[in-house]
Design an enzyme around this catalytic site. Sequence first.
Site, PDB file in Angstrom:
ATOM      1  N   CYS A 227      42.074   7.722  67.836  1.00 57.51           N
ATOM      2  CA  CYS A 227      42.087   5.915  67.828  1.00 57.51           C
ATOM      3  C   CYS A 227      42.829   4.771  68.975  1.00 57.51           C
ATOM      4  CB  CYS A 227      42.457   5.276  66.946  1.00 57.51           C
ATOM      5  SG  CYS A 227      43.910   6.750  65.780  1.00 57.51           S
TER       6      CYS A 227
ATOM      7  N   SER B 244      40.346  14.899  54.715  1.00 56.37           N
ATOM      8  CA  SER B 244      39.014  14.312  54.267  1.00 56.37           C
ATOM      9  C   SER B 244      37.231  14.649  55.091  1.00 56.37           C
ATOM     10  CB  SER B 244      39.085  13.379  56.188  1.00 56.37           C
ATOM     11  OG  SER B 244      38.093  12.716  56.354  1.00 56.37           O
ATOM     12  N   ALA B 245      36.259  14.946  54.809  1.00 54.31           N
ATOM     13  CA  ALA B 245      35.286  15.657  55.132  1.00 54.31           C
ATOM     14  C   ALA B 245      35.171  15.888  56.449  1.00 54.31           C
ATOM     15  CB  ALA B 245      34.041  14.919  54.360  1.00 54.31           C
ATOM     16  N   HIS B 246      35.559  14.824  57.315  1.00 54.42           N
ATOM     17  CA  HIS B 246      34.824  15.389  58.860  1.00 54.42           C
ATOM     18  C   HIS B 246      35.596  16.011  59.636  1.00 54.42           C
ATOM     19  CE1 HIS B 246      37.030  11.737  61.387  1.00 54.42           C
ATOM     20  NE2 HIS B 246      37.803  11.829  59.714  1.00 54.42           N
TER      21      HIS B 246
HETATM   22  C1  LIG Z   1      41.767  12.472  60.815  1.00 49.22           C
HETATM   23  C2  LIG Z   1      43.015  11.612  59.837  1.00 49.22           C
HETATM   24  C3  LIG Z   1      43.007  10.847  58.918  1.00 49.22           C
HETATM   25  C4  LIG Z   1      42.269   9.833  58.615  1.00 49.22           C
HETATM   26  O1  LIG Z   1      41.319  10.501  57.738  1.00 49.22           O
HETATM   27  P1  LIG Z   1      40.070   9.781  58.280  1.00 49.22           P
HETATM   28  O2  LIG Z   1      38.393   9.772  57.338  1.00 49.22           O
HETATM   29  O3  LIG Z   1      39.233   9.800  59.619  1.00 49.22           O
HETATM   30  O4  LIG Z   1      39.705   8.166  57.254  1.00 49.22           O
HETATM   31  C5  LIG Z   1      44.996  11.083  58.174  1.00 49.22           C
HETATM   32  N1  LIG Z   1      45.381  12.177  58.791  1.00 49.22           N
HETATM   33  C6  LIG Z   1      45.187  11.780  59.899  1.00 49.22           C
HETATM   34  C7  LIG Z   1      46.530  13.361  59.999  1.00 49.22           C
HETATM   35  C8  LIG Z   1      44.334  12.851  60.147  1.00 49.22           C
HETATM   36  O5  LIG Z   1      44.032  13.456  60.967  1.00 49.22           O
END
Ligand SMILES: *Cc1c(COP(=O)(O)O)cnc(C)c1O
Length: 382
Positions: free
Chosen positions: A324, A197-199
């Site tokens: 969350c 995930s990019a963020h």
């Molecule tokens: C943040 C996270 C995700 C979800 O990624 P998003 O881009 O926010 O949907 C999935 N798995 C883990 C381990 C994460 O920390």
Amino acid sequence: MIYLDHAASTPCAPEVLDAMLPYFGASFGNASSLYSLGRQSRKAVEVARELAAAFLGCRPQEILFTSGGSESDNLALRGVLWALRDRGGHLITTAVEHHAVLHAARALANQGFEVSLLQPDRLGRITAAQVEEAITPRTTLISVMHGNNEVGTLQPVEEIGRLAQERGILFHTDAVQTAGHLPLAVRDLPCDLLSLSAHKLYGPQGIGLLYRRGGVPLVSQIAGGDQEFNLRAGTENVPGIVGLGKALELAFAAMQQGEPERLRGLRHRLIAGVLASVPGAELTGHPTLRLPNHASFRFPGIEGEPLLLNLDMRGICGSSGAACATGEIEPSHVLLAMGYTRAEAHGALRLTLGRHSTAAEVERVLAVLPPLVKSLRNLATA
Ligand SMILES: *Cc1c(COP(=O)(O)O)cnc(C)c1O
């Protein structure tokens, strides 16, 4: 402000923002259009795909862009289970996964697939032996995360990947938390599917990727156009994809320059300092097999939420576990799976360091936290 919640999200790097900006402006073409404006967008997407492939040591056509880690996890689990439903429908995963995996697994169970949920030890670890024991002739997919977002524990994914390979079972790993911290070359980390995930690595929110080893069968989860090799319909998020490519390029360079070691040093000071100065404080997760930037604690006798609010008033952003989960009072499913009681699982604090974290920030936290925990405990017993 002292931002210590990099496991929840990271600030977008200025270089990433610069790389994205043209695609919010004049270069707005649809990557599927044939005129030059569209071809510019197509070119940008394919350059980003090559950067992602270089980061993972795979081929560009093995990269699928998605809307983020959650979608990648869903596509991996649902995509494989539905594609291989004739070969049996057994999924092995763990109780410490991100909700994107856990809830996708639950949905699959409700659709009639068989799901085994492995329980971790007190430090959040799963063993390859546990995975091996759960394998049946119907097992089609094993999904075990690389680094845990809530307690930082690393899983033996290389060993599990080799086991899956030997047994001819597909292996998915959620590497959202480890990207940029640990090497992720898929030739060393044997896996068939991997989520990023990019963020979580200084890119924008709402964009991610799924590595899919060539030939791994997947059923697309979004019907529509034939984008992303017919596996993920929808007009490409060109600015996001460009940002993700740039973020991966920067993350690779930062790793080469020793950023994980720098963070490991800061984290060591933070953990040692908290354990020494807060009576009763306990480190949650594994003491050594953990993400380089990750510290997580439990402070018996206090609640996590007032602690977070008081830290916020002092300019410190932390978390009680998962982003969350804040707002809800529910304790962390990860701590519960690790054997903590509901009462014990309250009073959790996660502090995750990042690219801009400094030794001075760590010292500031070490000055603020002990008296704060003490006063909250006094309030609780008053
Ligand atoms: C943040 C996270 C995700 C979800 O990624 P998003 O881009 O926010 O949907 C999935 N798995 C883990 C381990 C994460 O920390």
